[in-house]
Design an enzyme around this catalytic site. Structure first.
Site, PDB file in Angstrom:
ATOM      1  N   CYS A 118       0.892  -1.066   0.025  1.00  0.00           N
ATOM      2  CA  CYS A 118      -0.101  -0.096   0.170  1.00  0.00           C
ATOM      3  C   CYS A 118       0.840   1.192  -0.118  1.00  0.00           C
ATOM      4  O   CYS A 118       1.916   1.181   0.465  1.00  0.00           O
ATOM      5  CB  CYS A 118      -1.076  -0.030   1.292  1.00  0.00           C
ATOM      6  SG  CYS A 118      -2.282  -1.444   1.429  1.00  0.00           S
ATOM      7  N   ARG A 178       3.612  -0.316  -4.839  1.00  0.00           N
ATOM      8  CA  ARG A 178       3.331  -0.804  -3.574  1.00  0.00           C
ATOM      9  C   ARG A 178       2.176  -1.557  -3.577  1.00  0.00           C
ATOM     10  O   ARG A 178       1.813  -2.090  -2.688  1.00  0.00           O
ATOM     11  CB  ARG A 178       3.263   0.319  -2.556  1.00  0.00           C
ATOM     12  CG  ARG A 178       4.681   1.010  -2.284  1.00  0.00           C
ATOM     13  CD  ARG A 178       4.441   2.080  -1.562  1.00  0.00           C
ATOM     14  NE  ARG A 178       4.564   1.532  -0.023  1.00  0.00           N
ATOM     15  CZ  ARG A 178       5.641   0.928   0.622  1.00  0.00           C
ATOM     16  NH1 ARG A 178       6.884   1.273   0.213  1.00  0.00           N
ATOM     17  NH2 ARG A 178       5.284   0.549   1.826  1.00  0.00           N
ATOM     18  N   TRP A 191      -2.910  -2.702  -1.778  1.00  0.00           N
ATOM     19  CA  TRP A 191      -2.423  -4.103  -2.009  1.00  0.00           C
ATOM     20  C   TRP A 191      -3.357  -4.855  -0.773  1.00  0.00           C
ATOM     21  O   TRP A 191      -2.991  -4.642   0.193  1.00  0.00           O
ATOM     22  CB  TRP A 191      -1.104  -4.341  -1.700  1.00  0.00           C
ATOM     23  CG  TRP A 191      -0.852  -5.679  -2.197  1.00  0.00           C
ATOM     24  CD1 TRP A 191      -0.230  -5.986  -3.412  1.00  0.00           C
ATOM     25  CD2 TRP A 191      -0.482  -6.895  -1.340  1.00  0.00           C
ATOM     26  NE1 TRP A 191      -0.274  -7.503  -3.550  1.00  0.00           N
ATOM     27  CE2 TRP A 191      -0.199  -8.041  -2.281  1.00  0.00           C
ATOM     28  CE3 TRP A 191      -0.563  -7.048  -0.082  1.00  0.00           C
ATOM     29  CZ2 TRP A 191       0.124  -9.243  -1.710  1.00  0.00           C
ATOM     30  CZ3 TRP A 191      -0.567  -8.396   0.405  1.00  0.00           C
ATOM     31  CH2 TRP A 191      -0.213  -9.311  -0.475  1.00  0.00           C
ATOM     32  N   ASN A 249      -1.424   1.878   5.659  1.00  0.00           N
ATOM     33  CA  ASN A 249      -0.331   0.718   5.071  1.00  0.00           C
ATOM     34  C   ASN A 249      -0.016  -0.214   6.267  1.00  0.00           C
ATOM     35  O   ASN A 249       0.444   0.192   7.309  1.00  0.00           O
ATOM     36  CB  ASN A 249       0.701   1.236   4.621  1.00  0.00           C
ATOM     37  CG  ASN A 249       1.855   0.296   4.129  1.00  0.00           C
ATOM     38  OD1 ASN A 249       3.072   1.038   3.951  1.00  0.00           O
ATOM     39  ND2 ASN A 249       1.596  -0.786   3.855  1.00  0.00           N
ATOM     40  N   GLY A 250      -0.565  -1.428   6.360  1.00  0.00           N
ATOM     41  CA  GLY A 250      -0.259  -2.550   7.261  1.00  0.00           C
ATOM     42  C   GLY A 250      -1.270  -3.359   7.478  1.00  0.00           C
ATOM     43  O   GLY A 250      -2.399  -3.429   6.912  1.00  0.00           O
ATOM     44  N   GLU A 291      16.171 -17.509 -10.525  1.00  0.00           N
ATOM     45  CA  GLU A 291      15.965 -15.970 -10.689  1.00  0.00           C
ATOM     46  C   GLU A 291      15.072 -15.821 -11.929  1.00  0.00           C
ATOM     47  O   GLU A 291      14.174 -15.176 -12.178  1.00  0.00           O
ATOM     48  CB  GLU A 291      17.097 -15.125 -10.464  1.00  0.00           C
ATOM     49  CG  GLU A 291      16.936 -13.587 -10.960  1.00  0.00           C
ATOM     50  CD  GLU A 291      15.893 -12.930 -10.085  1.00  0.00           C
ATOM     51  OE1 GLU A 291      15.311 -13.638  -8.988  1.00  0.00           O
ATOM     52  OE2 GLU A 291      15.505 -11.752 -10.141  1.00  0.00           O
ATOM     53  N   LYS A 322      11.659 -14.400 -12.636  1.00  0.00           N
ATOM     54  CA  LYS A 322      11.307 -13.287 -13.579  1.00  0.00           C
ATOM     55  C   LYS A 322       9.963 -13.593 -14.457  1.00  0.00           C
ATOM     56  O   LYS A 322       8.896 -12.920 -14.542  1.00  0.00           O
ATOM     57  CB  LYS A 322      12.436 -12.855 -14.551  1.00  0.00           C
ATOM     58  CG  LYS A 322      13.675 -12.160 -13.633  1.00  0.00           C
ATOM     59  CD  LYS A 322      13.112 -10.767 -13.171  1.00  0.00           C
ATOM     60  CE  LYS A 322      12.513 -10.645 -11.693  1.00  0.00           C
ATOM     61  NZ  LYS A 322      13.092 -10.910 -10.675  1.00  0.00           N
ATOM     62  N   GLU A 382       6.603 -14.129 -12.555  1.00  0.00           N
ATOM     63  CA  GLU A 382       6.045 -13.071 -12.182  1.00  0.00           C
ATOM     64  C   GLU A 382       5.366 -12.095 -13.114  1.00  0.00           C
ATOM     65  O   GLU A 382       4.345 -11.539 -12.857  1.00  0.00           O
ATOM     66  CB  GLU A 382       7.286 -11.956 -11.520  1.00  0.00           C
ATOM     67  CG  GLU A 382       7.735 -12.440 -10.342  1.00  0.00           C
ATOM     68  CD  GLU A 382       8.849 -11.574  -9.820  1.00  0.00           C
ATOM     69  OE1 GLU A 382       8.922 -10.986  -8.610  1.00  0.00           O
ATOM     70  OE2 GLU A 382       9.996 -11.352 -10.604  1.00  0.00           O
ATOM     71  N   HIS A 441      15.849 -36.200 -11.415  1.00  0.00           N
ATOM     72  CA  HIS A 441      14.936 -36.872 -10.144  1.00  0.00           C
ATOM     73  C   HIS A 441      13.605 -36.386 -10.208  1.00  0.00           C
ATOM     74  O   HIS A 441      13.184 -36.101  -9.150  1.00  0.00           O
ATOM     75  CB  HIS A 441      15.772 -36.386  -8.933  1.00  0.00           C
ATOM     76  CG  HIS A 441      17.204 -36.947  -8.766  1.00  0.00           C
ATOM     77  ND1 HIS A 441      17.396 -38.308  -8.742  1.00  0.00           N
ATOM     78  CD2 HIS A 441      18.446 -36.408  -9.017  1.00  0.00           C
ATOM     79  CE1 HIS A 441      18.843 -38.482  -8.729  1.00  0.00           C
ATOM     80  NE2 HIS A 441      19.291 -37.306  -8.797  1.00  0.00           N
ATOM     81  N   LYS A 447       5.720  -4.397  -4.958  1.00  0.00           N
ATOM     82  CA  LYS A 447       7.235  -4.302  -4.758  1.00  0.00           C
ATOM     83  C   LYS A 447       7.597  -4.494  -3.324  1.00  0.00           C
ATOM     84  O   LYS A 447       8.771  -5.100  -3.120  1.00  0.00           O
ATOM     85  CB  LYS A 447       7.648  -3.105  -5.498  1.00  0.00           C
ATOM     86  CG  LYS A 447       9.353  -2.941  -5.404  1.00  0.00           C
ATOM     87  CD  LYS A 447       9.833  -2.405  -6.579  1.00  0.00           C
ATOM     88  CE  LYS A 447      11.082  -2.502  -6.892  1.00  0.00           C
ATOM     89  NZ  LYS A 447      11.328  -3.991  -7.330  1.00  0.00           N
TER      90      LYS A 447
HETATM   91  C1  G6P Z   1       8.332  -8.749  -3.318  1.00  0.00           C
HETATM   92  C2  G6P Z   1       8.929  -8.203  -4.784  1.00  0.00           C
HETATM   93  C3  G6P Z   1      10.100  -9.007  -5.120  1.00  0.00           C
HETATM   94  C4  G6P Z   1      11.238  -8.913  -3.768  1.00  0.00           C
HETATM   95  C5  G6P Z   1      10.849  -9.404  -2.946  1.00  0.00           C
HETATM   96  C6  G6P Z   1      11.883  -9.082  -1.660  1.00  0.00           C
HETATM   97  O1  G6P Z   1       8.032 -10.041  -3.419  1.00  0.00           O
HETATM   98  O2  G6P Z   1       7.897  -8.228  -5.722  1.00  0.00           O
HETATM   99  O3  G6P Z   1      10.605  -8.288  -6.340  1.00  0.00           O
HETATM  100  O4  G6P Z   1      12.452  -9.774  -4.312  1.00  0.00           O
HETATM  101  O5  G6P Z   1       9.653  -8.933  -2.283  1.00  0.00           O
HETATM  102  O6  G6P Z   1      11.911  -7.730  -1.440  1.00  0.00           O
HETATM  103  P1  G6P Z   1      13.109  -6.881  -0.812  1.00  0.00           P
HETATM  104  O7  G6P Z   1      12.598  -5.662  -0.991  1.00  0.00           O
HETATM  105  O8  G6P Z   1      13.277  -7.501   0.619  1.00  0.00           O
HETATM  106  O9  G6P Z   1      14.333  -7.315  -1.612  1.00  0.00           O
END
Ligand code: G6P
Length: 612
Positions: free
Chosen positions: A2, A27, A73, A99-100, A485, A489, A492, A508, A607
């Site tokens: 948020c 956010r 969010w 936010n929270g 990773e 990507k 996501e 396996h 994010k």
């Molecule tokens: C969320 C984001 C990711 C990020 C993760 C950890 O899931 O979408 O892109 O890697 O949080 O976030 P941080 O700010 O702790 O790296």
């Protein structure tokens, strides 16, 4: 998650708040809302993005110089119009953005209902604003004191701003567990979840600390107090970034801009911290603790998401170079499984935002158990940076695309320096080897530039596989975390199911999935175990899987087997993730665009995850 924005001053609040919310949409973007005070409390809310909110706002009612806004969010309650913030108290006199999460909202709600309060949403936030109203009524006290008393009764995390219909000259803000920055302008104030809505108006900010609240008055006066009612003297900080860094700069999406910014971001991250010719590394943030860190019995790396993948690369590097045992833990698991942590451990917390609730909770636990906390964060002044004993910023600049790219590569670059510095302190690396790696690290930005030139070729590959329903990513050694990773990507931003796996583990389980419809991305730049990865490629080929291989320039063997070859510049094996991740970021980006996905704001994600 948020994003929240507040404004009080002489400007029109509406455009300031809308622009700010757009900057904070990373956010969360489930719904948006705004409350403006001009005699009346004018509230507009809408499920969806800030641009959807704009379509329902009656411009004639936006004339106001004080207001608050929110982009959500969803946690409690569906992301519909009703649950969008701001929420209004029973009497209609207070509006709040939050936010929270308020954990004990249910019990408070029950009590308030028994006292005649009626609720119009399913949110915990509406409970909080009514609790504040109830306290103010019962205690017959000022609003700021009522906010303080109410916040002492709630359990959970919050950054809030409260707007009071009967006082158009004041905003009240508070935080615990979620970030809040106050921008100090000339006779005007801005309040936001981060500095991006503020930077174009003022560089002077105050970061509200844990369990503090601020009373901000139109006449230029503001006070900060703890929730225990102790007055604090605000520390004004200067913002270091510029407005350009948070705009798209000619790119179609933030994600693409940030992929292309990686060479510069890595240079910024390394600047002043190393010199290959002279063979030194200086990490100011750890000098005071260098002996304790180098003599640690164990490193525990804790993080989430992409940052966790950087941590995994860190494990390989630190064990390889400095011979210190490392464990890598998902922060969310670590904090709940009663881990063994002692004062001889060093806990490295990695976080782009520095606000991830699970990571923050994990380090608080480790701190309680006397471990030394080393924070690696991108956002300056963030909560994790502030609670860590020692730390280094990645200096990647603001990362706005929800899918992390340049944060990852700067984390890996910085961890390389940390691993080398530890190795130097422990005497586990020769001077010549250290210089070799440092020289190569200096060369990495140029090699990433070279890799970025493969964009058109990667786009062609993306066009062939854009309709795939599954993808497998395989790598060994330093390229295994890159496989994870790369898969992250893709899932996501394109919503294609993708799995990253150690190449040798494929037999396996995942091998059962391979047929002519399965694209398999191999990361095959390794010098060690090269023959082994060739065998893995053969195993996939034998089962008719489609092979996309990222190989070192000049590779001949895999070329024979693969359907598509992506040739990247050669580098030191430990630095290879910094190169091999780039084509995977581009592949995910192009596939997502071709599928019509919103790459900067993928569905359901945010994010900065400030809830557990
Ligand atoms: C969320 C984001 C990711 C990020 C993760 C950890 O899931 O979408 O892109 O890697 O949080 O976030 P941080 O700010 O702790 O790296």
């Amino acid at each position: 998650m948020c994003g929240i924005v507040g404004y009080i001053g002489s400007k029109q609040a509406y455009p300031v708040i809308i622009k700010g919310l757009k900057r904070l949409e990373y956010r969360g973007y489930d719904s948006a809302g705004i409350a403006l005070l001009n005699g009346d409390m004018n509230v507009f809310k809408k499920a969806g993005k800030v641009s959807d909110l704009e379509t329902v706002v009656d411009e004639a009612r936006t004339h106001a110089t004080i207001g608050i806004g929110h982009t959500r969010w969803a946690t409690h309650g569906e992301p519909n119009d009703r649950n969008a913030h701001p929420h209004i108290s029973h009497s209609g006199s207070l509006a709040i953005i939050h936010n929270g999460i308020i954990e004990n909202y249910a019990a408070i709600k029950e009590l308030l209902i028994s006292r005649g309060y009626i609720f119009h949403s399913d949110t915990d936030t509406e409970v909080l604003v009514n609790l504040i109203e109830e306290v103010q009524k019962k205690e017959n006290t000022s609003l700021d004191n009522a906010v303080r008393i109410a916040l002492n009764q709630v359990v959970g995390a919050y950054a809030i701003v409260v707007l009071n219909k009967s006082n158009p000259n004041q905003l009240i803000a508070a935080r615990k567990g979620s970030p809040l920055v106050i921008g100090i302008g000339e006779d005007e104030f801005f309040i936001a979840s981060d500095a991006s809505p503020i930077i174009e108006y003022t560089k002077n900010v105050v970061y509200l600390d844990e369990q503090e609240y601020a009373v901000i008055n139109r006449d230029g006066n503001y006070q900060i107090r703890t929730l225990g009612n102790v007055e604090k003297s605000p520390e004004i900080k200067k913002l270091e970034f510029t407005i350009e860094t948070i705009e798209k700069g000619g790119f179609e999406h933030f994600m693409l801009k940030e992929i292309y910014e990686q060479p510069k971001a890595i240079e910024d991250s390394l600047r002043g911290r190393m010199n290959a010719a002279q063979g030194w590394i200086k990490l100011g943030g750890i000098n005071e603790y260098i002996n304790r860190i180098a003599n640690a019995e164990r490193f525990i790396v804790t993080a989430c998401g992409t940052s966790w993948h950087s941590g995994l690369i860190g494990e390989y590097m630190i064990e390889d170079l400095a011979r210190i045992p490392v464990e890598v833990e998902y922060a969310s698991e670590f904090r709940y499984r009663n881990p063994i942590i002692t004062e001889h451990d060093v806990v490295i917390a990695i976080s782009q935002s520095g606000e991830t609730a699970d990571t923050l909770a994990a380090i608080n636990l480790a701190k309680e158990r006397q471990a030394l906390i080393y924070g690696i964060c991108n956002v300056i002044g963030s909560s994790i940076a502030r609670v860590s004993h020692a730390g280094s910023y990645t200096h990647a600049g603001p990362e706005i695309g929800v899918a992390s790219t340049k944060a990852f590569s700067t984390q890996v670059s910085l961890i390389t320096l940390i691993a080398l510095r530890m190795a130097e302190a422990k005497g586990t690396i020769s001077t010549s080897k250290m210089r070799e790696i440092l020289y190569e690290l200096e060369n990495i930005p140029r090699k990433i530039e070279e890799t970025l030139q493969l964009d058109a070729q990667i786009k062609e590959i993306a066009a062939i596989y854009k309709n795939a329903t599954n993808f497998l990513y395989l790598g060994r050694g330093y390229n295994f975390p890159v496989a994870l990773e790369g898969a992250l990507k893709l899932k996501e931003i394109s919503y294609i199911h993708a799995e990253g796996y150690p190449a040798a583990e494929m037999k396996h389980g995942p091998i059962a999935l391979i047929d002519e419809n399965m694209p398999v991305v191999f990361l095959a730049t390794n010098k060690s175990a090269y023959e082994k990865i060739v065998s893995n490629v053969q195993e996939v080929k034998a089962r008719k899987g489609k092979i996309i291989a990222v190989v070192t320039k000049g590779d001949t063997q895999i070329r024979e087997l693969a359907d598509h070859i992506i040739e990247v510049p050669e580098t030191e094996e430990i630095l290879s993730p910094l190169i091999t991740i780039v084509p995977l970021q581009l592949l995910a980006y192009h596939i997502a665009i071709m599928r019509g996905c919103n790459v900067d704001q993928p569905r359901n994600l945010a994010k900065s995850v400030t809830v557990e």
